[in-house]
Design a protein around this motif. Sequence first.
Motif, PDB file in Angstrom:
ATOM      1  N   SER A 105       0.828  -1.219   0.000  1.00 13.47           N
ATOM      2  CA  SER A 105       0.000   0.000   0.000  1.00 13.47           C
ATOM      3  C   SER A 105       0.859   1.265   0.000  1.00 13.47           C
ATOM      4  O   SER A 105       0.600   2.217  -0.726  1.00 13.47           O
ATOM      5  N   LEU A 106       1.906   1.257   0.832  1.00 11.30           N
ATOM      6  CA  LEU A 106       2.789   2.426   0.895  1.00 11.30           C
ATOM      7  C   LEU A 106       3.508   2.638  -0.438  1.00 11.30           C
ATOM      8  O   LEU A 106       3.669   3.771  -0.910  1.00 11.30           O
ATOM      9  N   LYS A 107       3.972   1.537  -1.053  1.00  9.59           N
ATOM     10  CA  LYS A 107       4.664   1.681  -2.339  1.00  9.59           C
ATOM     11  C   LYS A 107       3.734   2.228  -3.415  1.00  9.59           C
ATOM     12  O   LYS A 107       4.127   3.046  -4.240  1.00  9.59           O
ATOM     13  N   ARG A 108       2.494   1.762  -3.413  1.00 10.82           N
ATOM     14  CA  ARG A 108       1.542   2.238  -4.424  1.00 10.82           C
ATOM     15  C   ARG A 108       1.279   3.751  -4.274  1.00 10.82           C
ATOM     16  O   ARG A 108       1.274   4.506  -5.256  1.00 10.82           O
ATOM     17  N   ARG A 109       1.080   4.165  -3.041  1.00 17.17           N
ATOM     18  CA  ARG A 109       0.835   5.596  -2.811  1.00 17.17           C
ATOM     19  C   ARG A 109       2.069   6.423  -3.138  1.00 17.17           C
ATOM     20  O   ARG A 109       1.971   7.545  -3.663  1.00 17.17           O
ATOM     21  N   PHE A 110       3.249   5.892  -2.811  1.00 19.12           N
ATOM     22  CA  PHE A 110       4.484   6.616  -3.130  1.00 19.12           C
ATOM     23  C   PHE A 110       4.647   6.785  -4.639  1.00 19.12           C
ATOM     24  O   PHE A 110       5.050   7.842  -5.130  1.00 19.12           O
ATOM     25  N   ASP A 111       4.333   5.717  -5.381  1.00 21.12           N
ATOM     26  CA  ASP A 111       4.422   5.817  -6.843  1.00 21.12           C
ATOM     27  C   ASP A 111       3.443   6.852  -7.401  1.00 21.12           C
ATOM     28  O   ASP A 111       3.763   7.590  -8.344  1.00 21.12           O
ATOM     29  N   GLU A 112       2.247   6.933  -6.840  1.00 23.76           N
ATOM     30  CA  GLU A 112       1.266   7.922  -7.283  1.00 23.76           C
ATOM     31  C   GLU A 112       1.769   9.344  -7.037  1.00 23.76           C
ATOM     32  O   GLU A 112       1.622  10.237  -7.885  1.00 23.76           O
ATOM     33  N   VAL A 113       2.346   9.556  -5.873  1.00 19.98           N
ATOM     34  CA  VAL A 113       2.890  10.897  -5.564  1.00 19.98           C
ATOM     35  C   VAL A 113       4.009  11.265  -6.534  1.00 19.98           C
ATOM     36  O   VAL A 113       4.111  12.408  -7.007  1.00 19.98           O
ATOM     37  N   GLU A 114       4.885  10.324  -6.843  1.00 17.87           N
ATOM     38  CA  GLU A 114       5.970  10.610  -7.781  1.00 17.87           C
ATOM     39  C   GLU A 114       5.435  10.968  -9.162  1.00 17.87           C
ATOM     40  O   GLU A 114       5.932  11.880  -9.827  1.00 17.87           O
ATOM     41  N   ASP A 115       4.394  10.231  -9.605  1.00 20.30           N
ATOM     42  CA  ASP A 115       3.795  10.532 -10.915  1.00 20.30           C
ATOM     43  C   ASP A 115       3.195  11.937 -10.936  1.00 20.30           C
ATOM     44  O   ASP A 115       3.339  12.680 -11.925  1.00 20.30           O
ATOM     45  N   GLN A 116       2.507  12.316  -9.866  1.00 19.92           N
ATOM     46  CA  GLN A 116       1.919  13.667  -9.792  1.00 19.92           C
ATOM     47  C   GLN A 116       3.002  14.740  -9.800  1.00 19.92           C
ATOM     48  O   GLN A 116       2.851  15.787 -10.419  1.00 19.92           O
ATOM     49  N   ASN A 140       6.361  18.937 -15.453  1.00 25.18           N
ATOM     50  CA  ASN A 140       6.193  19.075 -16.908  1.00 25.18           C
ATOM     51  C   ASN A 140       5.335  20.296 -17.246  1.00 25.18           C
ATOM     52  O   ASN A 140       5.651  21.069 -18.151  1.00 25.18           O
ATOM     53  N   LYS A 141       4.227  20.464 -16.505  1.00 31.61           N
ATOM     54  CA  LYS A 141       3.360  21.622 -16.744  1.00 31.61           C
ATOM     55  C   LYS A 141       4.082  22.936 -16.446  1.00 31.61           C
ATOM     56  O   LYS A 141       3.950  23.919 -17.183  1.00 31.61           O
ATOM     57  N   ALA A 142       4.838  22.964 -15.357  1.00 32.32           N
ATOM     58  CA  ALA A 142       5.585  24.186 -15.015  1.00 32.32           C
ATOM     59  C   ALA A 142       6.611  24.509 -16.095  1.00 32.32           C
ATOM     60  O   ALA A 142       6.808  25.675 -16.464  1.00 32.32           O
ATOM     61  N   SER A 143       7.266  23.484 -16.613  1.00 30.04           N
ATOM     62  CA  SER A 143       8.249  23.704 -17.671  1.00 30.04           C
ATOM     63  C   SER A 143       7.583  24.245 -18.937  1.00 30.04           C
ATOM     64  O   SER A 143       8.095  25.176 -19.577  1.00 30.04           O
ATOM     65  N   GLU A 144       6.420  23.689 -19.298  1.00 31.05           N
ATOM     66  CA  GLU A 144       5.707  24.184 -20.475  1.00 31.05           C
ATOM     67  C   GLU A 144       5.272  25.636 -20.287  1.00 31.05           C
ATOM     68  O   GLU A 144       5.345  26.446 -21.219  1.00 31.05           O
TER      69      GLU A 144
END
Length: 545
Positions: free
Chosen positions: A53-64, A70-74
């Motif tokens: 569960s912790l790994k899944r949530r950590f991966d979601e945070v990294e993706d966000q 990416n948006k800030a760079s654009e």
Amino acid sequence: MADAQSVATLIDSTTTKIQQLQQAFAELENHRAVSLNLKWKELEAHFHGLERSLKRRFDEVEDQEKEYENKASEARELLEKREAAVVAKEHASLERLQEKRDAALFAIGDAIKKYKTSSIEPTIVNHEDHSGADAIVEEKPPDTEAAAVDSEEVKKISENENMEAKPRPELTKLCEDMDSKGLHKFISDNRKNLAAIREEIPLALTTSADPARLVLDSLEDFYRIELPTLDGKRDSGLLGLRRTCIMLMECLAQLLADTERVSFSDVITDDIKEQAKSIAEEWKPKLDDLDVDASSGNSLEAHAFLQLLATFGIASDFDQEEILKLIPTVSRRRQTADLCRSLGLAEKMPGVIEVLVSSGRQIDAVNLAYAFELTEQFSPVPLLKSYLKEARKASSPTKPGNTSPTAENEVNERELTALKAVVKCIEEHKLEEQYPVDPLQKRVLQLEKAKADKKRVAEAAKPQPKRPRANGGGYGPRISNIADKSFYAAAPDRYPPYKYDRHYIYPGPTNSHPSSLLGSATYNLSPNHGSYFGNGYQYQAPYLH
């Protein structure tokens, strides 16, 4: 990023922690006295579920986080592109402006070169051919390099050419004959060409045997009896005569300022000064009862008196405090700043401006503050805001529920006039950054729209003339034009349009005016002046003559 790395390290160490826990659990089972209901397999499954569960949530945070970066760079790239486009447009605009400026200067220089070339005679002109003119020696035409004239040279040449304007033969003849009445009539008959005539008069006065006496003679009918008019307005003929008198005194002052042509002492002799002083003493009592508010800062009588003192150099023969009291009565006229300098009142202007502010004439105060570089002492934006606030307060009806349509129209007209005056002052003195005009202009449009709507409703409500019926039951000829439209005459405007609707900025201070003649005591005006609003706050129109 440091926080993310620490979280990842903790998750990786979960397996080690579980193994340590398994060993501790095994030792506990070896020493247990009673059997435990909880099995190790169950504990291990629970902890592995927490780890996943912790790994899944950590991966979601990294993706966000990656998506945000990416948006800030654009966004940064888009801003940089837009900034570059704006800078490119600015450079292009500046280049076009510079090209137009260079082309205009070249055209002006070329025109001046042609003018000079055409005015040069190849031979010497004798005095018999041109009476009063100096001999002209042959000169070479100017080089082509003379076409490159900078803005300062163009300005100086333009000022000199105003003095060099060749006067019309009839104007020269009137000055030679010392015909002051004929001069008045000539100016009145040629009002359409008044600007050109004004430029010709100083040079025409040089042909007069006594230009100062000619101008004094032209003041004879300044206070003639004013003829009544049917509409109750002032005598337009008398007003035109007074403006002409002021213009002639200004033209004489312009001639006297040209020391290369005339000498002040040769033109303004002691006898001339005494005659001018006598006229001023005759005019002075007529100004004692002049209403400052009624004059709206545009009094021709006070202006003529002050111009008489300035032109003939007799200001020192009169009380300076009395002269200062007349300044608010001419504060809207374009010549006020130059008059004050010529009369030696420059050091007294803070007191004059204070009087204008206290009497609700903040716009005139702002114009004079700019003319005498007193904007640090009298900040323009607070003065304009104060003026608009007082104008709105004075325009607000005491009982909104009982306001009649006529009274409401007057209130809106006063507010509209005040708003336009403030917007004009802001634009003329480049105050848009300190006092944005957009809200004021929106209010102006709102009031003008309401005014136009009310006018359309009033016109629609006017009774229409009935068509007369033919006698008898047959069809008679149709009778048209029974009532002329002029039968229902429209009521006169309560606020008729001001004849001169363009406004004026006082000229800034120059170093050419005479030094102050008197002390620098603070000037205070004793009479209490009430607030003045309405059409009186419109800017002074450009004075044509």
